[in-house]
Write a protein that holds these residues in place. Sequence first.
Motif, PDB file in Angstrom:
ATOM      1  N   CYS A  15       0.839  -1.211   0.000  1.00 25.93           N
ATOM      2  CA  CYS A  15       0.000   0.000   0.000  1.00 25.93           C
ATOM      3  C   CYS A  15       0.868   1.253   0.000  1.00 25.93           C
ATOM      4  N   SER A  67       2.367   1.697  -3.356  1.00 26.06           N
ATOM      5  CA  SER A  67       1.322   2.101  -4.301  1.00 26.06           C
ATOM      6  C   SER A  67       1.004   3.588  -4.160  1.00 26.06           C
ATOM      7  N   ILE A  68       0.978   4.086  -2.910  1.00 29.88           N
ATOM      8  CA  ILE A  68       0.765   5.524  -2.688  1.00 29.88           C
ATOM      9  C   ILE A  68       1.918   6.319  -3.307  1.00 29.88           C
ATOM     10  N   TYR A  74       1.473   6.408  -6.988  1.00 30.39           N
ATOM     11  CA  TYR A  74       0.356   7.301  -7.334  1.00 30.39           C
ATOM     12  C   TYR A  74       0.787   8.767  -7.237  1.00 30.39           C
ATOM     13  N   ARG A  75       1.486   9.109  -6.160  1.00 31.04           N
ATOM     14  CA  ARG A  75       1.917  10.507  -5.982  1.00 31.04           C
ATOM     15  C   ARG A  75       2.952  10.910  -7.027  1.00 31.04           C
ATOM     16  N   TYR A  92       3.538   9.376 -10.197  1.00 31.90           N
ATOM     17  CA  TYR A  92       3.221   9.244 -11.617  1.00 31.90           C
ATOM     18  C   TYR A  92       1.798   9.659 -11.999  1.00 31.90           C
ATOM     19  N   VAL A  93       0.871   9.675 -11.047  1.00 30.68           N
ATOM     20  CA  VAL A  93      -0.502  10.073 -11.360  1.00 30.68           C
ATOM     21  C   VAL A  93      -0.731  11.528 -10.950  1.00 30.68           C
ATOM     22  N   VAL A  94      -0.548  11.803  -9.652  1.00 30.91           N
ATOM     23  CA  VAL A  94      -0.664  13.184  -9.183  1.00 30.91           C
ATOM     24  C   VAL A  94       0.510  14.026  -9.676  1.00 30.91           C
ATOM     25  N   ARG A  95       1.642  13.375  -9.837  1.00 29.29           N
ATOM     26  CA  ARG A  95       2.892  14.047 -10.219  1.00 29.29           C
ATOM     27  C   ARG A  95       3.200  15.198  -9.252  1.00 29.29           C
TER      28      ARG A  95
END
Length: 704
Positions: free
Chosen positions: A139, A142-143, A146-147, A149-152
């Motif tokens: 987890c 994964s966070i 996410y931070r 590559y997704v939120v950048r």
Amino acid sequence: MSSEPTRETFWQITSVGEIIFYFLTAVTILVFVYGVYSRFARYARGREDPFPRLDDIGTRIREASRIAFSNEKQFNRDLVGGLMHSFILWGFLTLLIGTTILSVDKYAYKPLVGESFYVGDFFLSYSFVMDLMGLLFVCGISIAIYRRYVVRNERLWGKHTGYEDDLFVWSLFVLGVGGFALESVRVLGWQGGPQDFEQVSFVSYFLASSYEWLGVTASQAEAIYPAVWWGHSLVALWFIAWIPYAKPFHMLSSFANVVTRDPKAGARLPGVPADPAADTATEEIDDFSWKQILDQDACTKCGRCSSVCPAKASGRPLDPRDVILDLKGYREEHDAGEEDIPIIADGGTSVIDSSTMESCMSCMACMDACPVEIEHLTHFTDMNRQLVEQADVDSNVQDVFQNVMQQGNTFGDPARNRPDWTEELDFEVPDAREEPVEFLWYVGDYPSYDERNQEVAKSLARVFEAADVEYGILYEDEVYDANDVRRMGEELLYVDQASQLIGAFEACEFETVVCTDPHSFNTITNEYPEIDFGEYADDPMMEVPVEGYWNADGTYDVKHYTQVVADLVESGTLSVPGALDYTVTYHDPCHLGRYNDIFEAPRELVVETGCDLHEMPRNRADSFCCGGGGGGLWMDYEEETKPSEERLREALEDTDAGDAVEKFVVACPMCMTMYEDGRKTGDFEDDIDVVGLTELLAESVQAA
């Protein structure tokens, strides 16, 4: 087969496979140990650090362990980031400990005792904990993904972001997911299908049941298990071997950095030897101390320092992370045989450009935000010293140096004018040179010479008079304390000013030095006692005030005026009626708050006056610098938004009271100057007043 719940360590792995695994493990350990040794051997090539870093090592390790395992620095300003790092750290450590337990059972306990402890309730407890912490680990990773590559998240990206950052985060993800893949295949295939007792491995059991639902049989799971086992094992061995050679090394270097930190770093700077022949330059990478080189290796590229840096926020050419990583990158190129270039220079080819260091406000926000205790300010000061050595100093700063050398103050005004502000008072300010006093008041340059700050000095004098305490000033014998001159690199001028000021102190009889300016308070408290005047005894250009160190035993108290006045109020010596009804906010000065942890005394005094105090969103240790420190008061910058303008906007828009805030309260003369300027340039003159805390106090006292 045992009737008790357990599992076989090398299930489906042949004896030849075991031998190959042991061989690869041995190679991995050798590669790892060599890499770690090489890293730490490299630090020995740096010069000796001026401060003790390994004294009381037991206490240092205990404190470092508390900081590291609590993740307290990661939670600062970033709850999600703190949780993410905690999940990763504790998950990784648990999985490492779990693997170690298996090794102890197989290679130590079982050979000695004749049976395994990895059975029954122990096995069940072990399996549950490993699944739980493994899930948190995945987890957390994964966070992070996410931070990144997704939120950048902006602070995670920069010019030093590269493939190793991607490889690091994804290899951890593969390790975590691979561990569950391996265990779930075993759960499905080991005893002909998932057993009830395996439910304690709730993630692996769920996955095994899912495979079964999808049509994967126990025999198929048994057949593919060796391939999954080898895949996971090879990734794990590669990762361990890779640790000393790339970003994962921060798992070791960061802890070492926290162990060797200086608790007073930034608040005090390393001194420069009095011997003019001493080599104190920062011309080459090995001129940095071993601790500074360790700092560079400890950097995780997290960008927390960059995100809180007021210089970066205002568009100045400083990014604290980039400075540290630029030095690290150059060191690695230098070690690889690349051509030498200057560490810092004004224009031309160099590792760091002079404008970058001139941008620093010495606010120490970068150090406060850093989760691994990197001491940015020692790097910056050493490079500023090099600029002074090379005569690559900004012309405005050079003028300040000249003023201090010729007149003993940053304004260049005659010393005889220093006490002129006292003439406008309706009482005489006592002369500490002529009578014993309890409080020797060091007024400072700006309250003495700057017209706006003179009002602050007059107000504090009125407060002292109202309290009827024994206080006095040095009149024209007072000189500049040189805190910011030192942070701009002029070390010897700093020592010369300190010797003159201490000489003036020594000629008086007093108990406590009281400072108007937090910058003065910091340097007199934390740095003057570090100067060994014995080193300068033979210098014909310097009059040494004492033999050895001044106030090293704490003979004299040194306090900021807010501490003294708060004590007077608490003791009943000074009555401050709550006569004011302004809606105000208070700005924490960097040198008072972040440097010296003085947060409550100023707030208590604001409340005593009756004002309605509303906190700034960024307050106390998270306060945002006014822009005046480190010589910023005397520099001209091309800025997108001045720090003072941004701070006033924040006061009017982001506090709970919003635009109802009438007064912006400061407790630092430099802050007063910067915010009065920010009112004009930011077009806030009709919206908010900038007032000194002493002015509020004097107004409230006089209203009684």
